[in-house]
Design a protein around this motif. Structure first.
Motif, mmCIF file in Angstrom:
data_model
loop_
_atom_site.group_PDB
_atom_site.id
_atom_site.type_symbol
_atom_site.label_atom_id
_atom_site.label_comp_id
_atom_site.label_asym_id
_atom_site.label_seq_id
_atom_site.Cartn_x
_atom_site.Cartn_y
_atom_site.Cartn_z
ATOM 1 N N SER A 1 0.810 -1.221 0.000
ATOM 2 C CA SER A 1 0.000 0.000 0.000
ATOM 3 C C SER A 1 0.844 1.272 0.000
ATOM 4 C CB SER A 1 -0.948 0.020 1.209
ATOM 5 O OG SER A 1 -0.208 0.015 2.420
ATOM 6 N N ASP A 2 2.119 1.150 0.347
ATOM 7 C CA ASP A 2 3.022 2.304 0.407
ATOM 8 C C ASP A 2 4.302 1.931 -0.340
ATOM 9 O OD1 ASP A 2 4.566 4.501 0.983
ATOM 10 O OD2 ASP A 2 4.214 4.448 3.140
ATOM 11 N N THR B 1 7.465 3.011 -3.302
ATOM 12 C CA THR B 1 8.236 4.075 -3.927
ATOM 13 C C THR B 1 8.805 3.582 -5.252
ATOM 14 O OG1 THR B 1 8.868 5.046 -1.800
ATOM 15 C CG2 THR B 1 10.192 5.653 -3.704
ATOM 16 N N PRO C 1 6.315 8.450 -4.912
ATOM 17 C CA PRO C 1 5.506 7.591 -4.051
ATOM 18 C C PRO C 1 4.240 7.118 -4.756
ATOM 19 C CG PRO C 1 5.193 9.894 -3.451
ATOM 20 C CD PRO C 1 6.266 9.866 -4.497
ATOM 21 N N ARG D 1 0.685 5.360 -3.456
ATOM 22 C CA ARG D 1 -0.098 4.977 -2.297
ATOM 23 C C ARG D 1 -1.417 4.367 -2.747
ATOM 24 N NH1 ARG D 1 4.341 6.030 -1.086
ATOM 25 N NH2 ARG D 1 5.106 7.682 0.263
#
Length: 247
Positions: free
Chosen positions: A159-160, A162, A171, A173
């Motif tokens: 979910s996060d 880079t 990023p 998200r």
């Protein structure tokens, strides 16, 4: 305002994510065509096939939200969607590395699953987002389950993320849209690339549902604002109308 035609939204999603030197507007080819009057009501016969009927019903619901500019995918467009997508992550790194496959596999289209596929894209003057309705009959249930697993991973461990391209870190998200307005969806995902105000900002909202051997996908893509519940509500309404025609 000029509105780009996103005839291959599902195919170019990842290309949009990693193309850090260009914005989404201006890609995609021909412009979305204004509909001539209110969209025709969905056809109740199965000639043309059910996929086209269902897309017509979804577009009728989209028009009720003032999305009255439309572009119908041609046979050539649908053939391109069925083809194996290019790995647009080539040359980019993904952190964590374990999420690379999930990010790559977001590059997905219902048309790749089976037969009787149809798609129409839609837009509205004054709205900085475009949408699509795509339907196909499922002949490869394993591939569909694999895509659901990809979405689940993007909402979990990935979910996060880079993305790094040529030294530029971007990023990515992912979140779940409000459940109360996407209850019909089997799969629901909202991803956002880069931060607000960035030239690289991009968002996509994707809902997927199944009915009677068919799968339907409703998507919105834009630069900002898709986290607003009104977009999830509209996408949910369009998906409901599309699936109801398949019942």
């Amino acid at each position: 305002m000029a509105i780009a035609r996103w005839l291959a939204l599902a195919v170019i999603i990842i290309a949009i994510i990693i193309a850090v030197t260009s914005c989404s507007r201006g890609r995609g080819g021909a412009r979305v065509r204004p509909a001539r009057g209110p969209p025709a009501p969905p056809r109740r016969s199965r000639h043309p096939p059910a996929g086209g009927d269902a897309v017509a019903a979804g577009i009728e619901r989209a028009a009720s939200y003032n999305f009255t500019l439309t572009a119908v995918a041609t046979a050539a467009d649908l053939k391109a969607l069925r083809a194996a997508p290019q790995d647009t992550l080539e040359g980019a790194t993904v952190a964590p590395q374990s999420c690379r496959t999930a990010v790559r596999e977001l590059n997905w289209s219902p048309a790749s699953l089976g037969e009787d596929s149809a798609r129409t894209d839609f837009a509205a003057d004054g709205v900085d987002a475009t949408g699509s309705v795509e339907v196909a009959r499922v002949t490869d249930g394993t591939a569909l389950k694999a895509h659901y697993a990809t979405v689940k991973q993007m909402l979990g461990d990935c979910s996060d993320v880079t993305l790094s391209i040529s030294g530029t870190e971007v990023p990515l998200r992912s979140t779940a849209p409000p459940a109360q307005v996407t209850a019909t969806a089997t799969s629901a995902l909202l991803w956002s690339r880069a931060g607000k105000g960035s030239d690289l900002r991009q968002q996509a909202l994707v809902l997927i549902g199944e009915r009677d051997g068919y799968v339907a996908m409703v998507s919105f893509i834009g630069t900002s604002g898709l986290e607003n519940a009104k977009f999830s509500s509209m996408a949910g309404g369009i998906l409901d109308a599309t699936l109801d025609e398949l019942a």
